[in-house]
Write a protein that holds these residues in place. Structure first.
Motif, PDB file in Angstrom:
ATOM      1  N   UNK B 254       0.898  -1.135  -0.115  1.00 53.52           N
ATOM      2  CA  UNK B 254       0.278   0.105  -0.145  1.00 53.52           C
ATOM      3  C   UNK B 254       0.947   1.314   0.184  1.00 53.52           C
ATOM      4  N   UNK B 255       0.459   2.121  -0.891  1.00 50.70           N
ATOM      5  CA  UNK B 255       1.459   3.287  -0.725  1.00 50.70           C
ATOM      6  C   UNK B 255       0.839   4.296   0.282  1.00 50.70           C
ATOM      7  N   UNK B 256       1.929   4.385   0.729  1.00 48.72           N
ATOM      8  CA  UNK B 256       1.167   5.984   1.678  1.00 48.72           C
ATOM      9  C   UNK B 256       1.968   6.959   1.261  1.00 48.72           C
ATOM     10  N   UNK B 257       0.561   8.263   0.846  1.00 47.83           N
ATOM     11  CA  UNK B 257       0.867   9.491   0.433  1.00 47.83           C
ATOM     12  C   UNK B 257       1.335  10.175   2.102  1.00 47.83           C
ATOM     13  N   UNK B 258       2.727  10.266   1.828  1.00 42.06           N
ATOM     14  CA  UNK B 258       3.638  11.128   2.975  1.00 42.06           C
ATOM     15  C   UNK B 258       4.850  11.922   3.053  1.00 42.06           C
ATOM     16  N   UNK B 259       4.779  12.744   1.429  1.00 43.74           N
ATOM     17  CA  UNK B 259       5.953  14.009   0.844  1.00 43.74           C
ATOM     18  C   UNK B 259       4.843  14.726   0.103  1.00 43.74           C
ATOM     19  N   UNK B 260       4.659  15.782   0.765  1.00 42.89           N
ATOM     20  CA  UNK B 260       3.669  17.087   0.665  1.00 42.89           C
ATOM     21  C   UNK B 260       5.019  18.043  -0.534  1.00 42.89           C
ATOM     22  N   UNK B 261       5.999  17.675  -0.013  1.00 44.44           N
ATOM     23  CA  UNK B 261       7.109  18.510  -0.967  1.00 44.44           C
ATOM     24  C   UNK B 261       7.471  18.216  -3.042  1.00 44.44           C
ATOM     25  N   UNK B 262       7.671  17.443  -2.473  1.00 41.15           N
ATOM     26  CA  UNK B 262       7.578  15.923  -3.423  1.00 41.15           C
ATOM     27  C   UNK B 262       6.199  15.348  -4.080  1.00 41.15           C
ATOM     28  N   UNK B 263       4.715  15.227  -3.791  1.00 36.03           N
ATOM     29  CA  UNK B 263       3.935  15.334  -4.341  1.00 36.03           C
ATOM     30  C   UNK B 263       2.308  15.103  -3.396  1.00 36.03           C
ATOM     31  N   UNK B 264       2.369  14.697  -2.388  1.00 34.88           N
ATOM     32  CA  UNK B 264       0.854  15.127  -1.637  1.00 34.88           C
ATOM     33  C   UNK B 264       0.895  14.379  -0.190  1.00 34.88           C
ATOM     34  N   UNK B 265       0.853  14.504   0.753  1.00 33.57           N
ATOM     35  CA  UNK B 265       1.160  13.750   1.893  1.00 33.57           C
ATOM     36  C   UNK B 265      -0.618  13.925   2.442  1.00 33.57           C
ATOM     37  N   UNK B 266      -1.575  12.898   2.463  1.00 37.52           N
ATOM     38  CA  UNK B 266      -3.321  12.760   2.470  1.00 37.52           C
ATOM     39  C   UNK B 266      -3.328  11.292   3.876  1.00 37.52           C
ATOM     40  N   UNK B 267      -4.166  10.921   4.415  1.00 40.14           N
ATOM     41  CA  UNK B 267      -4.492   9.818   4.436  1.00 40.14           C
ATOM     42  C   UNK B 267      -6.579   9.958   4.431  1.00 40.14           C
ATOM     43  N   UNK B 268      -6.756  10.603   4.172  1.00 39.32           N
ATOM     44  CA  UNK B 268      -8.296  10.550   3.808  1.00 39.32           C
ATOM     45  C   UNK B 268      -8.821   9.716   3.321  1.00 39.32           C
ATOM     46  N   UNK B 269      -9.680   8.405   2.654  1.00 40.50           N
ATOM     47  CA  UNK B 269      -9.887   7.648   1.443  1.00 40.50           C
ATOM     48  C   UNK B 269      -8.527   6.257   1.942  1.00 40.50           C
ATOM     49  N   UNK B 270      -7.905   6.867   2.946  1.00 41.08           N
ATOM     50  CA  UNK B 270      -6.711   5.197   2.587  1.00 41.08           C
ATOM     51  C   UNK B 270      -7.000   4.657   4.565  1.00 41.08           C
TER      52      UNK B 270
END
Lengths: 299, 299
Positions: B254-270
């Motif tokens: 499972x990909x954890x989106x935790x890089x707001x600088x290079x991509x995004x940081x969010x856990x909503x919906x996950x």
């Protein structure tokens, strides 16, 4: 240009037409076909194995329904069990004629028989049938009545970067049971009339409904497009229910069953298809003349 | 055991878990997996490319619906057009929460927009969008926001005889437009929510109905089984709608989106998915820590 890659084909017009198409499709020029577009689709019953006296899956299903009628004789009063008990061939012929009422009765009975079954259980049931039941004329398991020339053709196409799919009116899951060991084709390349499944508590379980309609007539190109995102460039069939699939391809071949000694001779259910073949220039494969060997004979 | 085949992955626990699973699956021993069973399935939005601020297909669809509302302002009074005009994000969030009423409204609008369209016309419409629209945060075409590490992983799995499928809640035909050039995956390996098509007068034409239900939640293993005859042994996702697919596999990431600088940081919906990951020992891929490069950047 003949070679040992199609050893069960005689050096006749059918083999030469296949080789010419494949050569042009894979050589730079006006008839070149991008590798991505090289989708081939073959019907199964009567195209990859014998479909007489009944398509093999009918034998499998009829035995199951026979057991169900024995357990519950009241079924004999309703269709399709009634037709089975009374040997009413005209009823089942109406399936191939795409009669809606007949099809509804059949699908309802399929749903009744296998609703709630897991893929593993269905697979086991098919395997018992494959290993124990013999085709009456040849006294061999149905799986021995696969056409050796067609397996060679599948391999020939694959060696030229075609991706080969089987597309049959018969049951997708029935064919997927033996597809890999028999045809050398992965399950995902097998398209057919399909039950719908639900994922419940970590398991896939069959429902009593059908996913996406019958895979016959216009349903064949529809199913092929749904599975692959394309229409085929090469198609092979033998019956009226294959006409739309054959019309949708660039190269189309139709098997003519004209060898009563080695297989069967009949045109019933293929009248319209043979007519279209003549009009549209499809390659007609005569079992008597174009195949030096007919059956694989062994597993 | 690291090597240049996964160059955009750091030498961390995620990469090592992938390598260990693949090594065991392809080496004689108790965890060996038959080649035929090597099916891998990946979600698309948030797993193969960025899904913020909205899944890219939403951008494509919203622009179309915006044009439809401009041409017929009365649409602004009904859903989903009303939510679009009013920027009602809560409405669209209910899709991911699998709310039946919201889903019905959306599917009805999809049917209205593309009923009667041919695959070639739809393909052309998607291509215009791919080539002209830019993602707002990065000011780049969406297709440049595909994750380079995931493309490497797909290739790594394929080099070990896995057959890789994409399985997304998004539209099958939308993804098939760019699947081959972007992912190196044939259209037939792209599974998604699908319109039903009819074959009429030699042409495949889209209808206003859906074939086989939404490809989210339990629909994901159902769609994978329908397409391939198997459940996956390797699965990758990032959201709650992926939970059932991930539970159906032997190895799940499972990909954890935790890089707001290079991509995004969010856990909503996950939230639920990350909870299941902790309980079931799924491999969690931290974008911040496990990926040295995020995007392909170019076509």
């Amino acid at each position: 240009m003949t070679g040992s890659d199609l050893p069960s084909w005689t050096d006749g017009p059918a083999e030469r037409a296949v080789r010419a198409f494949v050569a042009a499709a894979t050589t730079a020029g006006p008839a070149f076909i991008d590798v991505a577009d090289r989708i081939a689709a073959f019907d199964n019953d009567g195209t990859l194995w014998s479909e007489q006296p009944v398509p093999p899956q009918f034998d499998f299903v009829f035995r199951r329904w026979g057991r169900e009628v024995a357990a519950d004789p009241s079924l004999a009063g309703i269709q399709p069990y009634k037709a089975l008990v009374e040997h009413d061939k005209a009823f089942f012929a109406r399936v191939l004629a795409q009669d809606p009422e007949t099809i509804t009765a059949l699908l309802s009975a399929f749903g009744r028989s296998w609703n709630g079954v897991t893929p593993a259980d269905f697979d086991a049931e098919v395997r018992v049938w494959l290993e124990t039941v013999k085709q009456p004329k040849f006294d061999k398991p149905y799986i021995d009545l696969v056409y050796r020339p067609m397996l060679e053709l599948i391999e020939f196409l694959r060696s030229h970067d075609f991706r080969v799919f089987v597309c049959s009116g018969g049951g997708r899951d029935f064919m997927r049971t033996f597809a890999e060991e028999t045809w050398g084709i992965y399950k995902e390349n097998v398209i057919g009339t399909a039950a719908d499944y639900r994922y419940v508590d970590g398991t896939i379980v069959r429902t009593d409904s059908v996913l996406g309609g019958l895979d016959i007539g216009p349903g064949k190109p529809e199913h092929i497009f749904a599975q692959t995102g394309r229409l085929p460039v090469f198609a092979g069939g033998n019956a009226d229910v294959d006409v739309e699939m054959l019309e949708s391809a660039k190269f189309s071949m139709i098997i003519r069953h004209d060898d009563d000694r080695r297989e069967f001779a009949y045109t019933s259910g293929a009248e319209r298809a043979l007519g279209r073949a003549a009009v549209l220039g499809w390659t007609v494969v005569s079992i008597a003349e174009d195949w030096s060997t007919v059956f694989t004979g062994g597993r």
